[in-house]
Enzyme design. Structure first.
Site, PDB file in Angstrom:
ATOM      1  N   GLU A 136      13.506   8.070  36.755  1.00 31.68           N
ATOM      2  CA  GLU A 136      14.208   9.346  36.530  1.00 31.68           C
ATOM      3  C   GLU A 136      15.581   9.356  37.207  1.00 31.68           C
ATOM      4  O   GLU A 136      15.892   8.473  38.020  1.00 31.68           O
ATOM      5  CB  GLU A 136      13.370  10.512  37.062  1.00 31.68           C
ATOM      6  CG  GLU A 136      13.180  10.492  38.566  1.00 31.68           C
ATOM      7  CD  GLU A 136      12.862  11.859  39.140  1.00 31.68           C
ATOM      8  OE1 GLU A 136      13.712  12.762  39.019  1.00 31.68           O
ATOM      9  OE2 GLU A 136      11.770  12.020  39.718  1.00 31.68           O
TER      10      GLU A 136
ATOM     11  N   LYS B 137      20.599  19.267  36.644  1.00 31.29           N
ATOM     12  CA  LYS B 137      19.177  18.925  36.717  1.00 31.29           C
ATOM     13  C   LYS B 137      18.564  19.301  35.365  1.00 31.29           C
ATOM     14  O   LYS B 137      18.625  20.459  34.951  1.00 31.29           O
ATOM     15  CB  LYS B 137      18.530  19.710  37.857  1.00 31.29           C
ATOM     16  CG  LYS B 137      17.053  19.439  38.029  1.00 31.29           C
ATOM     17  CD  LYS B 137      16.501  20.243  39.200  1.00 31.29           C
ATOM     18  CE  LYS B 137      14.992  20.209  39.219  1.00 31.29           C
ATOM     19  NZ  LYS B 137      14.415  21.102  40.224  1.00 31.29           N
TER      20      LYS B 137
ATOM     21  N   VAL C 274      11.211  14.714  35.953  1.00 30.78           N
ATOM     22  CA  VAL C 274      10.037  14.006  35.446  1.00 30.78           C
ATOM     23  C   VAL C 274       9.742  14.424  33.998  1.00 30.78           C
ATOM     24  O   VAL C 274       9.489  13.578  33.140  1.00 30.78           O
ATOM     25  CB  VAL C 274       8.813  14.263  36.358  1.00 30.78           C
ATOM     26  CG1 VAL C 274       7.527  13.754  35.719  1.00 30.78           C
ATOM     27  CG2 VAL C 274       9.031  13.591  37.711  1.00 30.78           C
TER      28      VAL C 274
ATOM     29  N   LYS D  12       4.527  17.335  47.144  1.00 24.13           N
ATOM     30  CA  LYS D  12       4.775  17.781  48.522  1.00 24.13           C
ATOM     31  C   LYS D  12       3.965  19.024  48.855  1.00 24.13           C
ATOM     32  O   LYS D  12       3.761  19.891  47.999  1.00 24.13           O
ATOM     33  CB  LYS D  12       6.259  18.066  48.704  1.00 24.13           C
ATOM     34  CG  LYS D  12       7.018  16.779  48.840  1.00 24.13           C
ATOM     35  CD  LYS D  12       8.491  17.016  49.000  1.00 24.13           C
ATOM     36  CE  LYS D  12       9.193  15.691  48.836  1.00 24.13           C
ATOM     37  NZ  LYS D  12      10.516  15.805  48.275  1.00 24.13           N
TER      38      LYS D  12
ATOM     39  N   SER E  33       7.662  22.211  34.825  1.00 22.67           N
ATOM     40  CA  SER E  33       7.387  21.709  33.467  1.00 22.67           C
ATOM     41  C   SER E  33       6.916  20.254  33.509  1.00 22.67           C
ATOM     42  O   SER E  33       6.472  19.722  32.491  1.00 22.67           O
ATOM     43  CB  SER E  33       8.625  21.853  32.578  1.00 22.67           C
ATOM     44  OG  SER E  33       9.676  21.081  33.101  1.00 22.67           O
ATOM     45  N   ASP E  34       6.988  19.626  34.676  1.00 29.95           N
ATOM     46  CA  ASP E  34       6.416  18.269  34.799  1.00 29.95           C
ATOM     47  C   ASP E  34       4.934  18.303  34.441  1.00 29.95           C
ATOM     48  O   ASP E  34       4.397  17.364  33.852  1.00 29.95           O
ATOM     49  CB  ASP E  34       6.524  17.749  36.244  1.00 29.95           C
ATOM     50  CG  ASP E  34       7.959  17.532  36.691  1.00 29.95           C
ATOM     51  OD1 ASP E  34       8.871  17.658  35.851  1.00 29.95           O
ATOM     52  OD2 ASP E  34       8.155  17.242  37.879  1.00 29.95           O
TER      53      ASP E  34
HETATM   54  O1  PSU Z   1       9.133  15.728  45.747  1.00 30.93           O
HETATM   55  C1  PSU Z   1       9.835  15.879  44.758  1.00 30.93           C
HETATM   56  N1  PSU Z   1       9.633  16.903  43.926  1.00 30.93           N
HETATM   57  C2  PSU Z   1      10.394  17.087  42.824  1.00 30.93           C
HETATM   58  C3  PSU Z   1      11.399  16.259  42.510  1.00 30.93           C
HETATM   59  C4  PSU Z   1      12.292  16.437  41.300  1.00 30.93           C
HETATM   60  O2  PSU Z   1      12.240  17.809  40.889  1.00 30.93           O
HETATM   61  C5  PSU Z   1      11.635  17.885  39.610  1.00 30.93           C
HETATM   62  C6  PSU Z   1      10.765  19.109  39.491  1.00 30.93           C
HETATM   63  O3  PSU Z   1      11.556  20.230  39.569  1.00 30.93           O
HETATM   64  P1  PSU Z   1      10.998  21.685  39.173  1.00 30.93           P
HETATM   65  O4  PSU Z   1      10.087  22.097  40.286  1.00 30.93           O
HETATM   66  O5  PSU Z   1      12.237  22.493  39.065  1.00 30.93           O
HETATM   67  O6  PSU Z   1      10.289  21.519  37.877  1.00 30.93           O
HETATM   68  C7  PSU Z   1      10.859  16.609  39.470  1.00 30.93           C
HETATM   69  O7  PSU Z   1      10.608  16.293  38.132  1.00 30.93           O
HETATM   70  C8  PSU Z   1      11.765  15.622  40.148  1.00 30.93           C
HETATM   71  O8  PSU Z   1      12.837  15.275  39.307  1.00 30.93           O
HETATM   72  C9  PSU Z   1      11.610  15.158  43.370  1.00 30.93           C
HETATM   73  O9  PSU Z   1      12.511  14.358  43.131  1.00 30.93           O
HETATM   74  N2  PSU Z   1      10.827  15.024  44.482  1.00 30.93           N
END
Ligand code: PSU
Length: 327
Positions: free
Chosen positions: A22, A84, A104, A157, A139-140
């Site tokens: 990614e 992003k 992701v 995390k 949305s992952d």
């Molecule tokens: O510990 C992590 N969480 C999330 C991300 C990044 O943030 C995105 C998810 O963001 P959101 O919660 O906005 O969907 C993940 O797909 C990844 O690209 C990351 O790098 N490291």
């Protein structure tokens, strides 16, 4: 509409192993030039293990599957100026001719479009704490439910709600496995208190699981979580305890909703940046969106932690995945 780099195209057409990577992690995850250095090292590790890396990003409105060094450098320098980009953002970035760093979900989308079955990253998004009220769910997770790519990551995390993340993945029909452990790892630490439904103990087992999902044409994705390597566990635990303490304080003070992330960020920063630790600890703010995720890490190993989570597949799984023929 898609630009597939020649080396990636060649590898795919010969049936050779290709690993998707990614780009949000490059543009939003680390400052320049460490981000470029890390991205290049990760690609080199994938190559050294006989596979072809395909970093995915949108440049000037064109989704690129596999970046050359000039494009990688450009993305790294753009930093947070590259948007992003999750699945829902793809059409807008393409229509505007913009630059997008894929998360992701968007990376999975493009990987599956061109037939890359494996994607390695650091942490994935999840259900945010209080997600049952805010509906803030990455949305992952839905992408994992609708796309058959296998994602290898260091887990989720603990700033997120891990039990609900796993529940949501179950609802989405996502196969969740952990490597050499029964617990789902929490990125900085190998423990989360949550058990996984499937444990894998060798690269061959990983390959077989991916193969069985693909050959059954399940259509859903897979998450193979690999815990933080032992040598970084001490630093990881330090950061993890700061996160836990900050979370407890937030609960006691009833800090919720939008106020919660800034509170947590500031608190973990204080807790890990105290006088005795300033020399060795660096707190990095990773994401700058409404539902930001905290990412704190130790200065000297920050890039290593990220790299290690990618390394799993590269160092251990890839040689086997390489020999394994995907349908
Ligand atoms: O510990 C992590 N969480 C999330 C991300 C990044 O943030 C995105 C998810 O963001 P959101 O919660 O906005 O969907 C993940 O797909 C990844 O690209 C990351 O790098 N490291």
């Amino acid at each position: 509409m898609l630009n597939i780099a020649q080396h990636v195209r060649d590898a795919l057409s010969c049936g050779n192993a290709v690993v998707a990577l990614e780009s949000t992690i490059i543009s939003h995850g680390m400052p320049f030039p460490q981000n470029l250095q890390t991205a290049m090292e990760v690609e080199a590790i994938v190559k050294a293990n006989g596979a072809i890396p395909a970093t995915i990003a949108i440049l000037d409105g064109v989704p690129c599957i596999g970046l050359n060094s000039e494009q990688l450098g450009r993305l790294a320098r753009l930093g947070t100026k590259a948007q992003k980009t999750a699945r829902r953002d793809i059409p807008a970035i393409v229509a505007a001719g913009g630059n997008g760093a894929t998360t992701v979900s968007a990376t999975m989308f493009f990987a599956s479009k061109v037939g890359i079955p494996v994607f390695v990253t650091g942490g994935i998004g999840g259900v945010h704490r209080h997600g049952e009220q805010t509906m803030d769910i990455s949305s992952d997770l839905t992408e994992l439910g609708r796309n058959s790519v296998a994602v290898i990551s260091a887990g989720v995390k603990s700033i997120l709600d891990i039990p609900r993340t796993l529940e949501f993945l179950e609802t989405q029909g996502v196969t969740v496995a952990a490597y050499k452990t029964n617990e789902f790892p929490a990125f900085f630490t190998e423990v989360s208190g949550c058990k996984v439904p499937c444990r894998l103990d060798s690269p061959e087992e990983c390959a077989k699981l991916i193969h069985s999902s693909l050959s059954l044409n399940l259509g859903t994705g897979m998450l193979i979580a690999v815990p933080i390597p032992k040598e970084y566990a001490a630093s990881g635990n330090l950061i993890e305890s700061a996160i836990q303490r900050a979370l407890e304080e937030a609960e006691k003070k009833r800090v919720i909703g939008n106020a919660s992330t800034p509170f947590l960020l500031a608190r973990v920063n204080e807790l890990t940046g105290g006088a005795s630790l300033t020399a060795s600890i660096l707190f990095i703010h990773q994401y700058f969106f409404a539902h930001m995720i905290v990412y704190a890490t130790v200065k000297f190993v920050s890039t290593l932690i990220w790299k290690e989570s990618w390394l799993i597949v590269c160092l251990q799984c890839l040689p086997s995945l390489n020999d394994y023929s995907f349908p």
